[in-house]
Design an enzyme around this catalytic site. Structure first.
Site, PDB file in Angstrom:
ATOM      1  N   TRP A 152       0.799  -1.228   0.000  1.00  0.00           N
ATOM      2  CA  TRP A 152       0.000   0.000   0.000  1.00  0.00           C
ATOM      3  C   TRP A 152       0.827   1.271   0.000  1.00  0.00           C
ATOM      4  CZ3 TRP A 152       1.619   2.392   4.355  1.00  0.00           C
ATOM      5  CH2 TRP A 152       1.969   1.608   5.472  1.00  0.00           C
ATOM      6  N   LYS A 176      -2.893  -7.790  -8.000  1.00  0.00           N
ATOM      7  CA  LYS A 176      -3.725  -7.512  -6.828  1.00  0.00           C
ATOM      8  C   LYS A 176      -3.115  -6.310  -6.098  1.00  0.00           C
ATOM      9  CE  LYS A 176      -4.822  -8.777  -2.138  1.00  0.00           C
ATOM     10  NZ  LYS A 176      -4.633  -7.355  -1.774  1.00  0.00           N
ATOM     11  N   PRO A 177      -3.707  -5.110  -6.258  1.00  0.00           N
ATOM     12  CA  PRO A 177      -3.253  -3.979  -5.448  1.00  0.00           C
ATOM     13  C   PRO A 177      -3.734  -4.154  -4.014  1.00  0.00           C
ATOM     14  CG  PRO A 177      -5.137  -3.341  -6.786  1.00  0.00           C
ATOM     15  CD  PRO A 177      -4.816  -4.769  -7.160  1.00  0.00           C
ATOM     16  N   GLU A 251       9.947  -8.944  -2.244  1.00  0.00           N
ATOM     17  CA  GLU A 251      10.611  -7.744  -1.720  1.00  0.00           C
ATOM     18  C   GLU A 251       9.897  -7.405  -0.428  1.00  0.00           C
ATOM     19  OE1 GLU A 251      11.367  -4.368  -0.422  1.00  0.00           O
ATOM     20  OE2 GLU A 251      10.178  -3.587  -2.078  1.00  0.00           O
ATOM     21  N   CYS A 285      10.184   0.712   2.881  1.00  0.00           N
ATOM     22  CA  CYS A 285      10.988  -0.437   3.310  1.00  0.00           C
ATOM     23  C   CYS A 285      12.474  -0.110   3.390  1.00  0.00           C
ATOM     24  CB  CYS A 285      10.751  -1.627   2.380  1.00  0.00           C
ATOM     25  SG  CYS A 285      11.108  -1.273   0.656  1.00  0.00           S
ATOM     26  N   GLU A 386      10.939  -3.876  12.436  1.00  0.00           N
ATOM     27  CA  GLU A 386      10.636  -2.788  11.522  1.00  0.00           C
ATOM     28  C   GLU A 386       9.513  -1.915  12.075  1.00  0.00           C
ATOM     29  OE1 GLU A 386      10.143  -2.234   6.725  1.00  0.00           O
ATOM     30  OE2 GLU A 386       9.121  -3.951   7.654  1.00  0.00           O
TER      31      GLU A 386
END
Length: 482
Positions: A152, A176-177, A251, A285, A386
């Site tokens: 997103w 697929k968004p 990723e 990221c 993270e």
């Protein structure tokens, strides 16, 4: 150009409702307003999309490389024409400041341009055979139907990053968004149709992970799965893809160290640290997640860093003066807030921020204050996991070598940053730092012709550049004899 109020699925070149007729609301994280409703797909819709892609594959793959490139160039031209509309769509659905959204649109066009430019550079080989008169031909062929799952945080660029090389190599694709930010991808689908890219080559199915993502990964006719998202989701995808021995490119998360040596240009490092941490509200990221500063310059660096963070303007992401917008949703904001609270419990000092912003626009949206933590150590949760939010963790180190050691002590291995004026240190970076990409004396931001990839829990495979493009083909060896 206004957004539509409702969007269907884009399958086989047509807009079609979801099989069950259900819809999902897409909200503006800066205001809480509903922007649009999109079709909530299911496995039935995935089946339709994959079937359309499979049927379109032979004709598309037989097109010459230049014909495929021409189609991509037409799409690039349309994106440029509608660049401001696409940027505003990104800002409204994701909360990214408009200036950053424009950069994302430009990056998306760069990714597609690289793919178009390199359709004729997927070259084969001819080797001498082991028999008299024999030649060995190693050809490169499209892998088949590609299943693509996008995160997103970059709603347009992550779709373009997968669509470009897939099409350039002769594959058809089902995308697929993310269900929270599907609008930029659907607006791109309108341009795909306008560009006259053949029906079925590009398909977009909206919906959540269990209803759309899982069936797409598990479908027997998707040959390659490319996904950008969390490490936990990536591991599940890899396990699910194993049943059909699919090619998987992942990723995933990052925990980028930002190393400031004692000989660094301090002002330059401070600016890059802020840009690389608070850009997109830290939802990147490759963001600076651990800032290691040599003890000899720590105090002056920390003082200048505080002053620079204080200048950040948090507000309406459509305002040209805004530096940082909201988090993408309430649960993401709460996750970050809990991590900050846990860090303080474990001994970190909260220098500024550390709370949801309130008053005026802030009360309507998901705004979190730019946050600075000092006294952070490598054993704290916030130094290991993270954050994906606007929180800068400042860590004092005894030496450059100490910073390298702590930087490598992570399960992640995507990006790293080094600020030093020592040529000796720079020349040793590739041997000393265990990360897929390293930024030396600069802020974040990969290039379309580079190679974006990580080690360990940051994923497998990679994206962009010639190495990324070659992931979308497989080789066939032919022994030629007259």
């Amino acid at each position: 150009m206004a957004l539509q109020k409702t969007y269907d699925l884009f399958i086989d070149g047509r807009w079609v409702p979801a099989a069950k007729g259900e819809r999902l609301a897409v909200e503006n994280p800066a205001t809480g307003d509903v922007l649009a409703e999109v079709a909530n797909g299911t496995s039935e819709d995935v089946d339709r999309a994959v079937a359309a892609a499979k049927q379109a594959m032979p004709g598309w793959s037989r097109r010459t490389a230049t014909e495929r490139a021409d189609d991509l160039y037409r799409l690039i031209g349309l994106i440029k024409r509608d660049a401001e509309h696409l940027a505003r769509t990104i800002t409204r659905e994701m909360g990214k400041p408009i200036r950053e959204a424009r950069v994302e649109v430009a990056f998306a066009t760069d990714l597609l341009r690289f793919a178009a430019e390199n359709t004729r550079r997927l070259e084969g080989e001819i080797l001498p055979g082991s028999r008299s008169g024999e030649k060995i031909l190693i050809d490169r062929k499209p892998v088949g139907v590609v299943g693509a799952i996008a995160a997103w945080n970059f709603p347009l660029a992550l779709v373009a990053r997968k669509l470009g090389p897939a099409l350039a190599a002769g594959n058809a694709i089902v995308i697929k968004p993310h269900e929270m930010t599907p609008l930029a991808a659907l607006e791109l689908a309108r341009l795909v149709a306008e560009a006259d890219i053949p029906a079925g080559v590009v398909n977009i199915v909206t919906g959540d992970g269990p209803r759309v993502g899982v069936p797409l990964v598990a479908h027997p006719d998707t040959r390659l799965i490319t996904m950008t998202g969390s490490t936990s989701a990536g591991k599940k995808i890899m396990a699910a893809a194993a049943e059909h021995l699919k090619i998987v490119r992942l990723e995933l998360g990052g925990k980028a160290p930002f190393i400031v040596a004692d000989d660094a240009d301090i002002d330059r490092a401070v600016e890059a640290a802020v840009v690389s941490r608070f850009g997109n509200a830290g939802q990147v990221c490759t963001a600076n997640e651990r800032t290691y500063v040599d003890a000899k310059i720590y105090d002056i660096f920390a003082a200048r860093l505080r002053a620079r963070i204080e200048k950040l303007k948090v507000g309406d992401p459509l305002d040209e003066a805004t530096d940082m917008g909201p988090k993408v949703c309430g649960p993401e904001l709460e996750k970050v807030d809990q991590m900050v609270r846990r860090a303080v419990e474990q001994g970190a000092k909260l220098e500024r921020g550390g709370a949801r912003l309130t008053g005026g626009l802030y009360d309507r949206g998901q705004f979190y204050a730019p946050t600075l933590l000092t006294g952070v150590t490598g054993t704290m949760d916030i130094a290991r996991n993270e954050v994906f939010g606007p929180v800068l963790s400042l860590i004092r180190v005894d030496s450059y070598e100490d910073a390298i050691r702590q930087a490598n002590a992570s399960r992640y291995g995507l990006s790293a940053y080094v600020f030093t004026n020592s040529l000796d240190r720079i020349m040793k970076i590739n041997a000393e730092l265990e990360f897929g990409e390293v930024y030396v004396n600069r802020e974040s931001g990969e290039s379309a012709h580079g190679f974006h990839h990580g080690y360990r829990d940051s994923g497998i495979g990679g994206e962009d550049g010639q190495h990324g493009l070659e992931a979308y083909v497989e080789t066939q060896t032919i022994y030629l004899n007259a």
